[in-house]
Design an enzyme around this catalytic site. Sequence first.
Site, PDB file in Angstrom:
ATOM      1  N   THR A   1      -6.059  -6.830  -8.414  1.00 20.28           N
ATOM      2  CA  THR A   1      -6.544  -7.190  -9.757  1.00 20.28           C
ATOM      3  C   THR A   1      -7.034  -8.620 -10.012  1.00 20.28           C
ATOM      4  OG1 THR A   1      -4.962  -5.508 -10.409  1.00 20.28           O
ATOM      5  CG2 THR A   1      -6.111  -6.604 -12.159  1.00 20.28           C
TER       6      THR A   1
ATOM      7  N   LYS B   1     -10.626 -11.081 -11.992  1.00 19.02           N
ATOM      8  CA  LYS B   1     -10.731 -12.262 -12.859  1.00 19.02           C
ATOM      9  C   LYS B   1     -11.644 -13.301 -12.211  1.00 19.02           C
ATOM     10  CE  LYS B   1      -5.979 -11.373 -13.969  1.00 19.02           C
ATOM     11  NZ  LYS B   1      -4.618 -11.673 -13.481  1.00 19.02           N
TER      12      LYS B   1
ATOM     13  N   HIS C   1       2.056   1.839  -7.892  1.00 19.87           N
ATOM     14  CA  HIS C   1       1.531   0.501  -7.597  1.00 19.87           C
ATOM     15  C   HIS C   1       1.719   0.060  -6.156  1.00 19.87           C
ATOM     16  CE1 HIS C   1       0.360  -1.040 -11.587  1.00 19.87           C
ATOM     17  NE2 HIS C   1       1.301  -0.255 -12.060  1.00 19.87           N
TER      18      HIS C   1
ATOM     19  N   LYS D   1       0.132 -10.331   2.122  1.00 22.64           N
ATOM     20  CA  LYS D   1      -1.006 -10.999   1.480  1.00 22.64           C
ATOM     21  C   LYS D   1      -1.583 -12.110   2.362  1.00 22.64           C
ATOM     22  CE  LYS D   1       0.797  -9.989  -3.186  1.00 22.64           C
ATOM     23  NZ  LYS D   1      -0.245  -9.255  -3.916  1.00 22.64           N
TER      24      LYS D   1
ATOM     25  N   LYS E   1      -1.454 -15.887  -5.810  1.00 19.52           N
ATOM     26  CA  LYS E   1      -0.799 -14.583  -5.930  1.00 19.52           C
ATOM     27  C   LYS E   1       0.607 -14.757  -5.403  1.00 19.52           C
ATOM     28  CE  LYS E   1      -4.253 -12.904  -3.532  1.00 19.52           C
ATOM     29  NZ  LYS E   1      -4.666 -11.647  -4.135  1.00 19.52           N
ATOM     30  N   ARG E   2       1.462 -13.775  -5.621  1.00 20.54           N
ATOM     31  CA  ARG E   2       2.817 -13.891  -5.086  1.00 20.54           C
ATOM     32  C   ARG E   2       2.734 -14.142  -3.574  1.00 20.54           C
ATOM     33  NH1 ARG E   2       5.662  -9.297  -5.198  1.00 20.54           N
ATOM     34  NH2 ARG E   2       3.724  -8.164  -5.609  1.00 20.54           N
TER      35      ARG E   2
END
Lengths: 827, 827
Positions: free
Chosen positions: A662, A666, A359, A557, A551-552
């Site tokens: 991911t 969604k 991952h 990010k 997201k985290r």
Amino acid sequence: MDSYQGSDKLALQQSIVHHVEYTLARTRFDFSKFHSYQALSHSVRDRLIEAFNDTNLHFHQMDAKRIYYLSLEFLIGRCLQNALVNLDLEEDYREALMDLGYKLEELYDEEVDPALGNGGLGRLAACFLDSLATLNYPSFGYGIRYTYGIFKQLIKDGYQVESPDFWLNHGNPWEIERLDVQYQIRFYGFVKKVWDHGVERSVWEGGETIMARAYDTPIPGYNTQNTIALRLWKSHPASEFDFSSFNTGDYFKALEQRQKAEYITSVLYPNDSTDAGKELRLKQQYLLVSASMQDIVRRFKRRKVLDWNAFPQKVAVQLNDTHPALAIVELLRILIDIEQLDNMSAWQIVTKSFNYTNHTVLPEALEKWGVPLIEKLLPRHLEIIYLINFLFLEKVQQKYPNNWGKLSALSIVEEEGTKKVRMANLSIVGSKFVNGVAKIHTELLKTTIFKEFFEMHPNKFQNKTNGVTPRRWVRCANPALAALYDRVLGSDKWVLDMEQLKQLESHVSDPQFVREFQMIKIENKERFVHWIRKTCQVDLNVDSLFDIQVKRIHEYKRQLMNILYVIYRYLIIKESTPEERKRIVPRSVCFGGKAAPGYVNAKRVIKLINSVADVINNDHQIGDLLKVVFMPNYNVSNAQIIIPAAELSQHISTAGTEASGTSNMKFIMNGCLILGTLDGANVEIDEAVGRENIFIFGTQVEDVDNMKEKMRNTDPHEYFPQELLKVFTEIDNGRFGHNEELKWIVDSIRYKNDNYLVGQDFKDYIKAQQQVDDLYRQPNEWAKKSIYNAIRSYKFSSDRTIYEYAEDIWQLKPIKVPEPAAQKHER
Amino acid sequence: MDSYQGSDKLALQQSIVHHVEYTLARTRFDFSKFHSYQALSHSVRDRLIEAFNDTNLHFHQMDAKRIYYLSLEFLIGRCLQNALVNLDLEEDYREALMDLGYKLEELYDEEVDPALGNGGLGRLAACFLDSLATLNYPSFGYGIRYTYGIFKQLIKDGYQVESPDFWLNHGNPWEIERLDVQYQIRFYGFVKKVWDHGVERSVWEGGETIMARAYDTPIPGYNTQNTIALRLWKSHPASEFDFSSFNTGDYFKALEQRQKAEYITSVLYPNDSTDAGKELRLKQQYLLVSASMQDIVRRFKRRKVLDWNAFPQKVAVQLNDTHPALAIVELLRILIDIEQLDNMSAWQIVTKSFNYTNHTVLPEALEKWGVPLIEKLLPRHLEIIYLINFLFLEKVQQKYPNNWGKLSALSIVEEEGTKKVRMANLSIVGSKFVNGVAKIHTELLKTTIFKEFFEMHPNKFQNKTNGVTPRRWVRCANPALAALYDRVLGSDKWVLDMEQLKQLESHVSDPQFVREFQMIKIENKERFVHWIRKTCQVDLNVDSLFDIQVKRIHEYKRQLMNILYVIYRYLIIKESTPEERKRIVPRSVCFGGKAAPGYVNAKRVIKLINSVADVINNDHQIGDLLKVVFMPNYNVSNAQIIIPAAELSQHISTAGTEASGTSNMKFIMNGCLILGTLDGANVEIDEAVGRENIFIFGTQVEDVDNMKEKMRNTDPHEYFPQELLKVFTEIDNGRFGHNEELKWIVDSIRYKNDNYLVGQDFKDYIKAQQQVDDLYRQPNEWAKKSIYNAIRSYKFSSDRTIYEYAEDIWQLKPIKVPEPAAQKHER
């Protein structure tokens, strides 16, 4: 669907009232909304259990091969609606409750989110379980039942405050406590060598033993009787008294020591900055794998003939990241030490049974455990790891004689400094297949961190792009969109076969269809506005562009880049004339996500977001043109409100850092446009929806190293664009509060340390944001592109992912459990 | 009895199978004996809940006055059989199970004893609940749900080893978790004074808060719908986050601190030899009283009109010993600080509501807590204690002006050394009535430890001789005897009215009746022999005299005297000729009981018993003439096997040390003779059964002080009788093992330190034992005397005790809940 207990309105009502009286021990005259939720859940649970028992019995009778998905996290989200939808009982229960004076949707909100995961890895595991059940694959999830789970995020004065989440304080009707399914788990102790018929055998003895007890959460498939188990382990003290491990006479000390057993499965991700925390984390991992492997072996041994070579034909184990990698060693230990197989046979069995999903591509994120800790906690396992490594390095030596570079890169044991066990290497060596979670990610694995392994075993490596379940993320989260699909496609078959959405391509030119789609989005936005008002006390304009990054919180990010851009946008608005302002697209920029408790920079970004929000939202000159919200405690049930309301979703990690990401899937499934870099699953989304339907910007992965080099060799005043320097100055000048910490955030990238290339990508990001604005001014065009995102998202159903795993990795065939109507006569 | 779910065989079977499938989530093809026990229990629980709900509703509708029994221990024993017997469903379920292939009695043995008590005080509380329910008194038991409870006693090499008892590992179908019944409990913090409309008010703030959650165990009455609650509290962390009490940023520390909340109700009687242990114990006490008083006040406030003066008309609280004495202070705190009553009104209400039962006459056993600890943990309570003391000492001063002796004896605060709060004084001052638990005990209270209080408030003191419930101790434990009574008396009414046993006096001359009685005893002895073989690996001769001493191991209870006599008897046998041996009555001397983990002398007595047993049981010359057994882990369910099999039961405490002794009552109810001193309830048993039916010996209470004086002034070689000195010599010489510890036991009484007068009473004890032997040689005479014990035991039913409490102390009337048949139409 038929059910043993009947699903007519009266039967459902009787069942609810029965549980009020007998399970909750309440009189029917005195129960609240929470009691009503509990009784309803128990009523639904009864129906789940029917299917669950049928499934277990049928798989046993069919001697099915099963896939066991081992994961330290399962972020399953709320269970009630999901169960009702998958059992096709939502309407029936809604009506049954109406007569009793309750609204089903209000009861949904009584459920607490299980706090059993942290981020994408855990949610992936949950989506996979839904697909495994729905596609009728015989399967089990194995994880840990954390008493406290992930922290609850509160915001106090703009800062993240972590509060323990005692989610079980509210009870959990969705789990079945298995008092009789428990296994002994040993820690510490020593290895004794004994001779047995001329063979040296190892016996691991002494130390401490505790018990792991099973708690099963039934996971129903959609429109099928198949209902699989998520089996979570909880530690508790052993009832049996072990005279040898206690000094007689010190009862209270003994008691205290044994109470500690309860702690092992208490917290998700204990503080690993201390030795005690590290040890606890390793104990958790070992508890999960030991209990699970004992359980799997017990189930295998219930077959009529005991043939160990058949093990890989009946068992496939998937390791979700390296956290459960010790399962490889534990199965070897069981086969060699307990079942008394010889080393090589055991090794053959193991390497045919295990598979490993990676991952991350960040080398620093690869898990390692110090040899001294493993030696202390799991002495026998260390021996076995050395054995595996010896056997493997022999092969390396054969293939690359005396190539010390290869040996050192491939070895399971890292020799530099304190010796460490590399869990990724162990996982690769012990597995049949290794996979990445998006195309670009798998390619990076092959060319960077696992290069040597790929060269040695090219066929071991596969790509399995992640997916998400359309049941939870469309059918449950966006019922209006689902209803539209049902109507236009003539049935709900698309829920099981997302490719059917292709048929909607022709409808994009139908203005009526587009209008309905737009209306659905507006309804979802209104629900979101209502929720934001309640939770954040901010009023959003439903006509503004809903721009979401959830997201985290992590530097890679780049939530920082987003909030810096928000400041830039704010400054532009401030400088604009009233005439110019009329052309500005109103935006509501919403952030959500948790920062790890010890991750200072990430927590400062949260503070910056809140400080900026505070100034902008209270600037009367700005009004609805710009709003900034930090949504506290992002979790699965919040996501189910946020995602269907989103119009733009940002996935802007530096290229080459995000494995998959991911959640972008969604968003597109709910008709939302992506603003993103060519990283993780964005690459495939770009391919699937078409470049004209996505906003792509930023440095590409092959240029990242050069750009970092350039960044380090350039004067910051030249490196950072003027637009960004201006933002820095405003922060420095205290426009968002005279708070040193805000400056420190800027400092974290300002001095040749912009490792995630915020400065490099900022101008391109501004340009992409302008494209977003331009498109949003054309609502019909925006809607059409959103629709293309939704209906071209079919590839990202986890059903597709799981099918690929089953076909390419597990060699697993579906087994459909007969419907009860057919079975009833047999019984 | 009617039941909402029906009690015909098919309904019961369906209910069991339903629970197998839905509660245990097992298929009907795959369940074990343990599952069967669980399903059966859930089925019975359903029926309990029906009655329980009816009872709560009815009491609420009737605005009933309730008695709240607060106790740190409830030694309730197993629940299944008791529930079946009280619900009159034992036969129905036995038959229903037979068809399913299970024997009811075997399932009884699957149940684990709840480890919620230590000794007589806790068992008394349990017997009282049974009587309260049976006599239809509106009532509640309040206690603590200890996760680990009292230790499990193991014997290793003759020594007691304490093993934690994780009794909840096996699940507990008998409790109802009340997720929504929970109260905040505060510890530490500070008291703030605020002015409110000219009145100074105290606000207790800061510190730590945790939650106490309710777990209800329904307690069914016999042959009545009335089913009351034993409400036990479990601590758990508060869900709400208290920003003030945590430094932001240290999540893991905060987490750890909050996890500790779980510890508070974890262990029964934490180690109080350390400060931390003392604090934990005080926390437990406060948690019990705070949660209970909050619960009581909440229930009171649900009445239509809020009239605080009516509180004592609706609430009576009984303090079982001083452990819950802080309830007095807590209710004052609630009334003054929260409900804002003035001090004097609040004090009036409290002193009309509370009552206190004392359980000891040993001054050193009176509970005291250091003022510094209370000040730290409960600062507001300390203020209130000072207030109470001030008000009380003012009255003392009025009555006895300037009598410092009186002031110092009566004060709640002990001033010598570290200041201490005397919980007994607090309890007496705050209560309406104070009672002892046996006639002699109450008289001693008045003349010794509470002399000054008695002189000041003679009407406050009452005697309430303890009792035991004939449901558990005859009907459940001795079903054959119960059946005999049923048949001869023509019904089971005696179970509710033990005075009916008087009618059996005439049957003692009926040889048939006597023979039946003997047969029952033999059957019970056989069951006991079987159990001893299984648990102790010793074969007992069923024809030998079964001589039992079961109770906590304590010097004042003189198990030492018993085992010294056993040695004496052994030596006699060894010296006897074969001819003499023929006349010797064979004896099986069985001991049982736990020693406190820190009580060295008591634990050594266990070692001595086992050492002696080891020699005697393995001496082939002795054979069946003498056997000695130490039965490990004496508890309620063992007692139900032991007591019906006993023929002689020893209650031989030094006169003036045992408050009641209560278990003597269970023995006589089962037709067993008592060998005892005139101490505790023996005095009243002596009166009830007649001196010709009991073996009484030893120094009487009025002579004890003189005898101790004599002991201290006499040379040990003259003080101890020859018979005993000979025994000492054998021990010294290593006849029972060359173990220093055995000598130390002898040393504990040898050198003018025989404070419990073993030496003084030994000769008289030998004489009494000879009378026992003489009588046992006449089986018919023995049987008759045993029968007199059984049928004259009616006074010692806890129904009599509870009736007296209700009439004399609580002013409470029974309220019978209507039978469901009558109610059904209303619903």
